[in-house]
Motif scaffolding. Structure first.
Motif, mmCIF file in Angstrom:
data_model
loop_
_atom_site.group_PDB
_atom_site.id
_atom_site.type_symbol
_atom_site.label_atom_id
_atom_site.label_comp_id
_atom_site.label_asym_id
_atom_site.label_seq_id
_atom_site.Cartn_x
_atom_site.Cartn_y
_atom_site.Cartn_z
ATOM 1 N N VAL A 1 0.841 -1.203 0.000
ATOM 2 C CA VAL A 1 0.000 0.000 0.000
ATOM 3 C C VAL A 1 0.871 1.246 0.000
ATOM 4 N N ALA A 2 1.950 1.230 0.793
ATOM 5 C CA ALA A 2 2.858 2.379 0.825
ATOM 6 C C ALA A 2 3.426 2.648 -0.569
ATOM 7 N N ARG A 3 3.878 1.602 -1.240
ATOM 8 C CA ARG A 3 4.413 1.765 -2.599
ATOM 9 C C ARG A 3 3.348 2.326 -3.532
ATOM 10 N N ASP A 4 2.143 1.743 -3.486
ATOM 11 C CA ASP A 4 1.073 2.172 -4.376
ATOM 12 C C ASP A 4 0.627 3.611 -4.091
ATOM 13 N N ALA A 5 0.778 4.044 -2.834
ATOM 14 C CA ALA A 5 0.378 5.400 -2.448
ATOM 15 C C ALA A 5 1.511 6.404 -2.641
ATOM 16 N N GLY A 6 2.699 5.924 -3.010
ATOM 17 C CA GLY A 6 3.832 6.813 -3.225
ATOM 18 C C GLY A 6 4.458 7.296 -1.930
ATOM 19 N N LEU A 7 4.380 6.475 -0.889
ATOM 20 C CA LEU A 7 4.931 6.827 0.417
ATOM 21 C C LEU A 7 5.943 5.779 0.849
ATOM 22 N N SER A 8 6.795 6.148 1.783
ATOM 23 C CA SER A 8 7.657 5.139 2.377
ATOM 24 C C SER A 8 6.838 4.381 3.414
ATOM 25 N N ARG A 9 7.243 3.172 3.682
ATOM 26 C CA ARG A 9 6.546 2.355 4.683
ATOM 27 C C ARG A 9 6.562 3.058 6.032
ATOM 28 N N GLU A 10 7.697 3.648 6.385
ATOM 29 C CA GLU A 10 7.836 4.338 7.668
ATOM 30 C C GLU A 10 6.904 5.546 7.757
ATOM 31 N N ALA A 11 6.804 6.308 6.657
ATOM 32 C CA ALA A 11 5.921 7.477 6.645
ATOM 33 C C ALA A 11 4.467 7.057 6.807
ATOM 34 N N LEU A 12 4.102 5.949 6.186
ATOM 35 C CA LEU A 12 2.731 5.464 6.301
ATOM 36 C C LEU A 12 2.440 5.001 7.725
ATOM 37 N N TYR A 13 3.363 4.255 8.321
ATOM 38 C CA TYR A 13 3.196 3.844 9.721
ATOM 39 C C TYR A 13 3.015 5.066 10.613
ATOM 40 N N LYS A 14 3.852 6.069 10.413
ATOM 41 C CA LYS A 14 3.794 7.273 11.246
ATOM 42 C C LYS A 14 2.462 8.005 11.067
ATOM 43 N N ALA A 15 2.027 8.156 9.829
ATOM 44 C CA ALA A 15 0.779 8.876 9.558
ATOM 45 C C ALA A 15 -0.424 8.170 10.158
ATOM 46 N N LEU A 16 -0.406 6.839 10.203
ATOM 47 C CA LEU A 16 -1.552 6.075 10.677
ATOM 48 C C LEU A 16 -1.396 5.574 12.107
ATOM 49 N N SER A 17 -0.364 6.067 12.795
ATOM 50 C CA SER A 17 -0.160 5.680 14.196
ATOM 51 C C SER A 17 -1.185 6.395 15.078
ATOM 52 N N PRO A 18 -1.341 5.952 16.326
ATOM 53 C CA PRO A 18 -2.295 6.611 17.228
ATOM 54 C C PRO A 18 -2.040 8.111 17.402
ATOM 55 N N THR A 19 -0.799 8.540 17.262
ATOM 56 C CA THR A 19 -0.488 9.961 17.392
ATOM 57 C C THR A 19 -0.317 10.629 16.026
ATOM 58 N N GLY A 20 -0.503 9.866 14.969
ATOM 59 C CA GLY A 20 -0.328 10.403 13.618
ATOM 60 C C GLY A 20 -1.484 11.304 13.225
ATOM 61 N N ASN A 21 -1.222 12.110 12.235
ATOM 62 C CA ASN A 21 -2.246 13.011 11.723
ATOM 63 C C ASN A 21 -2.058 13.066 10.210
ATOM 64 N N PRO A 22 -2.626 12.086 9.479
ATOM 65 C CA PRO A 22 -2.373 12.032 8.040
ATOM 66 C C PRO A 22 -2.901 13.269 7.316
ATOM 67 N N THR A 23 -2.118 13.727 6.368
ATOM 68 C CA THR A 23 -2.549 14.863 5.557
ATOM 69 C C THR A 23 -3.634 14.400 4.585
ATOM 70 N N LEU A 24 -4.306 15.368 4.005
ATOM 71 C CA LEU A 24 -5.332 15.038 3.019
ATOM 72 C C LEU A 24 -4.717 14.296 1.840
ATOM 73 N N SER A 25 -3.533 14.710 1.412
ATOM 74 C CA SER A 25 -2.899 14.029 0.279
ATOM 75 C C SER A 25 -2.541 12.587 0.639
ATOM 76 N N THR A 26 -2.134 12.340 1.888
ATOM 77 C CA THR A 26 -1.858 10.972 2.332
ATOM 78 C C THR A 26 -3.144 10.164 2.347
ATOM 79 N N LEU A 27 -4.209 10.736 2.896
ATOM 80 C CA LEU A 27 -5.503 10.057 2.936
ATOM 81 C C LEU A 27 -5.972 9.693 1.534
#
Length: 97
Positions: free
Chosen positions: A52-78
């Protein structure tokens, strides 16, 4: 005698894309950003975080961070993640009563 328990893993029950869409729809209807990020994270883990990270154009780490309990994904990430998951977001009017 002690009761033996095992951790609950929602990803085991969300293998079907329709079930994933229903889960995300429920989260979106609450308006709770934390729950929405959590639900999206569960769905992404069910599909495979790396893919999913590859398909979304994100690194795996960035995706984990954005979707973590303290993460706040941007609209572009969503939008990138939902596109990678083949899930379409929608809008509807709220009826006032």
């Amino acid at each position: 005698m002690a009761i033996e328990t095992t951790p609950f893993d929602a990803t085991r029950y969300l293998e079907d894309p329709e079930a994933q869409a229903v889960f995300l729809r429920d989260a979106l209807e609450t308006g709770d950003a934390g729950y929405i990020a959590h639900a999206l994270g569960v769905i992404v883990r069910a599909r495979g975080m790396s893919q999913v990270a590859r398909d979304a154009g994100l690194s795996r780490e960035a995706l984990y961070k954005a979707l973590s309990p303290t993460g706040n994904p941007t609209l572009s990430t969503l939008l990138g993640v939902t596109k990678a998951l083949n899930i379409r977001l929608g809008a509807s009017a709220i009826r006032s009563e």
